[in-house]
Design an enzyme around this catalytic site. Sequence first.
Site, PDB file in Angstrom:
ATOM      1  N   GLY A   6      -4.557   5.929  -3.233  1.00 33.14           N
ATOM      2  CA  GLY A   6      -4.609   4.506  -2.849  1.00 33.14           C
ATOM      3  C   GLY A   6      -5.259   4.346  -1.484  1.00 33.14           C
ATOM      4  O   GLY A   6      -4.972   5.116  -0.563  1.00 33.14           O
ATOM      5  N   ARG A  36     -14.680   7.942  10.428  1.00 30.24           N
ATOM      6  CA  ARG A  36     -15.565   7.807  11.600  1.00 30.24           C
ATOM      7  C   ARG A  36     -15.271   8.900  12.625  1.00 30.24           C
ATOM      8  O   ARG A  36     -16.184   9.530  13.164  1.00 30.24           O
ATOM      9  CB  ARG A  36     -15.366   6.416  12.212  1.00 30.24           C
ATOM     10  CG  ARG A  36     -16.106   6.149  13.501  1.00 30.24           C
ATOM     11  CD  ARG A  36     -15.786   4.720  13.954  1.00 30.24           C
ATOM     12  NE  ARG A  36     -16.400   4.388  15.224  1.00 30.24           N
ATOM     13  CZ  ARG A  36     -15.874   4.675  16.396  1.00 30.24           C
ATOM     14  NH1 ARG A  36     -14.728   5.331  16.471  1.00 30.24           N
ATOM     15  NH2 ARG A  36     -16.499   4.338  17.514  1.00 30.24           N
ATOM     16  N   VAL A  65     -13.797  11.835  12.117  1.00 33.75           N
ATOM     17  CA  VAL A  65     -14.204  13.157  11.610  1.00 33.75           C
ATOM     18  C   VAL A  65     -15.717  13.308  11.789  1.00 33.75           C
ATOM     19  O   VAL A  65     -16.212  14.349  12.265  1.00 33.75           O
ATOM     20  CB  VAL A  65     -13.824  13.313  10.106  1.00 33.75           C
ATOM     21  CG1 VAL A  65     -14.456  14.558   9.505  1.00 33.75           C
ATOM     22  CG2 VAL A  65     -12.302  13.339   9.938  1.00 33.75           C
ATOM     23  N   ASP A  77       2.526   3.287   2.213  1.00 33.97           N
ATOM     24  CA  ASP A  77       3.964   3.494   1.948  1.00 33.97           C
ATOM     25  C   ASP A  77       4.649   4.315   3.053  1.00 33.97           C
ATOM     26  O   ASP A  77       5.868   4.357   3.110  1.00 33.97           O
ATOM     27  CB  ASP A  77       4.164   4.249   0.627  1.00 33.97           C
ATOM     28  CG  ASP A  77       3.556   3.525  -0.552  1.00 33.97           C
ATOM     29  OD1 ASP A  77       3.232   2.340  -0.414  1.00 33.97           O
ATOM     30  OD2 ASP A  77       3.411   4.157  -1.617  1.00 33.97           O
ATOM     31  N   ARG A  89       9.071 -18.294   4.480  1.00 37.67           N
ATOM     32  CA  ARG A  89      10.288 -18.820   5.090  1.00 37.67           C
ATOM     33  C   ARG A  89      10.145 -20.333   5.367  1.00 37.67           C
ATOM     34  O   ARG A  89      11.077 -21.103   5.167  1.00 37.67           O
ATOM     35  CB  ARG A  89      10.623 -18.082   6.385  1.00 37.67           C
ATOM     36  CG  ARG A  89      11.999 -18.506   6.908  1.00 37.67           C
ATOM     37  CD  ARG A  89      12.264 -18.124   8.323  1.00 37.67           C
ATOM     38  NE  ARG A  89      12.478 -16.695   8.490  1.00 37.67           N
ATOM     39  CZ  ARG A  89      11.609 -15.846   9.000  1.00 37.67           C
ATOM     40  NH1 ARG A  89      10.442 -16.273   9.425  1.00 37.67           N
ATOM     41  NH2 ARG A  89      11.882 -14.570   9.138  1.00 37.67           N
ATOM     42  N   GLY A 116       5.507   0.304  -2.251  1.00 40.61           N
ATOM     43  CA  GLY A 116       6.260   1.434  -1.713  1.00 40.61           C
ATOM     44  C   GLY A 116       6.506   2.514  -2.743  1.00 40.61           C
ATOM     45  O   GLY A 116       7.000   3.582  -2.407  1.00 40.61           O
ATOM     46  N   GLY A 160      14.220 -10.404   9.509  1.00 34.71           N
ATOM     47  CA  GLY A 160      15.632 -10.798   9.476  1.00 34.71           C
ATOM     48  C   GLY A 160      16.082 -11.164   8.070  1.00 34.71           C
ATOM     49  O   GLY A 160      16.762 -12.174   7.851  1.00 34.71           O
TER      50      GLY A 160
HETATM   51  O1  F6P Z   1       0.416   4.574  -2.699  1.00 29.79           O
HETATM   52  C1  F6P Z   1       0.125   3.323  -2.267  1.00 29.79           C
HETATM   53  C2  F6P Z   1       0.411   2.289  -3.324  1.00 29.79           C
HETATM   54  O2  F6P Z   1      -0.087   1.064  -2.849  1.00 29.79           O
HETATM   55  C3  F6P Z   1       1.880   2.164  -3.743  1.00 29.79           C
HETATM   56  O3  F6P Z   1       2.631   1.407  -2.857  1.00 29.79           O
HETATM   57  C4  F6P Z   1       1.731   1.519  -5.104  1.00 29.79           C
HETATM   58  O4  F6P Z   1       2.849   1.806  -5.920  1.00 29.79           O
HETATM   59  C5  F6P Z   1       0.511   2.157  -5.646  1.00 29.79           C
HETATM   60  O5  F6P Z   1      -0.260   2.585  -4.530  1.00 29.79           O
HETATM   61  C6  F6P Z   1      -0.342   1.272  -6.523  1.00 29.79           C
HETATM   62  O6  F6P Z   1      -1.380   2.020  -6.994  1.00 29.79           O
HETATM   63  P1  F6P Z   1      -2.641   1.440  -7.748  1.00 29.79           P
HETATM   64  O7  F6P Z   1      -3.489   0.715  -6.752  1.00 29.79           O
HETATM   65  O8  F6P Z   1      -3.318   2.638  -8.300  1.00 29.79           O
HETATM   66  O9  F6P Z   1      -2.132   0.492  -8.785  1.00 29.79           O
END
Ligand code: F6P
Length: 318
Positions: free
Chosen positions: A12, A22, A24, A128, A155, A171, A186
Site C-alpha cells: 500500500g 528522493r 535514496v 497503519d 463533529r 489499519g 476525544g
Molecule cells: O496497509 C495499508 C492499508 O491501507 C491498510 O490499512 C488497508 O487494510 C489496506 O492497505 C488496503 O489495501 P488495498 O489498497 O490494497 O485495498
Amino acid sequence: MIRKVAVLTSGGDAPGMNAAIRAVTRSGLKMGLEVFGVYDGYRGLCEGKFEKLNRRSVSETIAKGGTILGTTRLPEFEQYETRLLAIEQLENYGIDALVAIGGDGTYRGALALSKMGVKVVTIPASIDNDVGGTDYAIGFETALNTIIEAVDKLRDTSSSHRRCSIIEVMGRNCGELAITSGLAVGAEVVICKELGFNLEDVLENINQASKVKRHAIVIVTEKMVDINELAKAITENTPFESRATILGHVQRGGKPTPHDRVIASLMGAKAVEALLEGQNGVCVCMVDNKIIVRPIEEALQDNRNTVLEKYNKFKMLW
Ligand code: F6P
C-alpha cells in the site's frame, strides 16, 4: 563493492514514500552510485521496469503524496520461481543492491531475496504503523491528520443534529490509527482489535455521553464490525441518531506532513549508508527517536504491542 543501487516501493502506498525515494536517490548519487528506480514494486522488478535516476528525476517530489515509482501487491513473490525472475532482472541491469520501501509484505519479499544472495535494505512505510522493529513507519502521521480533519468536520454536523458519528478508519490488523485518532479527537469509544468490541459497553458509553453533550464520536478500525449495523443499534438504543462514515482510501493520499518528509529523508539516507557499510538483509528503523538498522528477520518477529502501551498511558482520558 556497490556501484549500482535500485529503489522500489511496494504494498500500500504511504505519504512520504517519495521523500524516501528522493533521499535514496540523492544520497546515492552523492556517494558516487548509479541509482535506478524500479516501477510498480516487486512486479516491476520481475518485469525489468527500471529507469536510471538523476538528481532532477526526484525534483519537486518531496511534497507529493503516493509514490512516483508506483506500487503493487504481488502475493506471487512468495514463490521462489517469481523471485528468480527478479534476480535475473537485477543481474541484467548489473544492480548490486536494492532498497525496498514498504510494510511487512515488502519486508518478507526483501528477506527472501537477501537469502537468495541479493543485497537488500528496507525502509518502513505504512499508514497503519504496523511494521515490526520500528516505532514509526512513514505515512502514519499524514494519515492521522487526514482522519482528524475529517472527524473534526463530522463533529460539527453531529453536534448540530444531536447525533453519534461512527467513523471507520484503516489499519487492517492494527488499531494504532484508531486509538491515536480517538485520543486526538476525544472520541467516546474506540473499537479495534487491541481493545475489542462489546456492544453493551458501547451503548452505555454513548448513553452516558448523551446526558452531557450534543454528539458522540465512535472510531472503529476496519473489519471489526459492520458500522451500519452499529449505527442502527445506537439509533435504536440511545437518544442519539447515528450515522456511519467509512473514510477509506482518502486516508492514504495527500501531501506528507513535515514529520513524514523528514523521517523519510533520514531513513532514505540511512539505507544508502547501511549498504555502503556492507550491511545486508537489514531494515531502517526508528527506535527511541534514533534512526538505526537491524536485521529484517528480527523486525519481522517483533510483536511489541506499542498500541496498547500508548492506550494504557492515556486510559484515564476515556
Ligand atoms: O496497509 C495499508 C492499508 O491501507 C491498510 O490499512 C488497508 O487494510 C489496506 O492497505 C488496503 O489495501 P488495498 O489498497 O490494497 O485495498
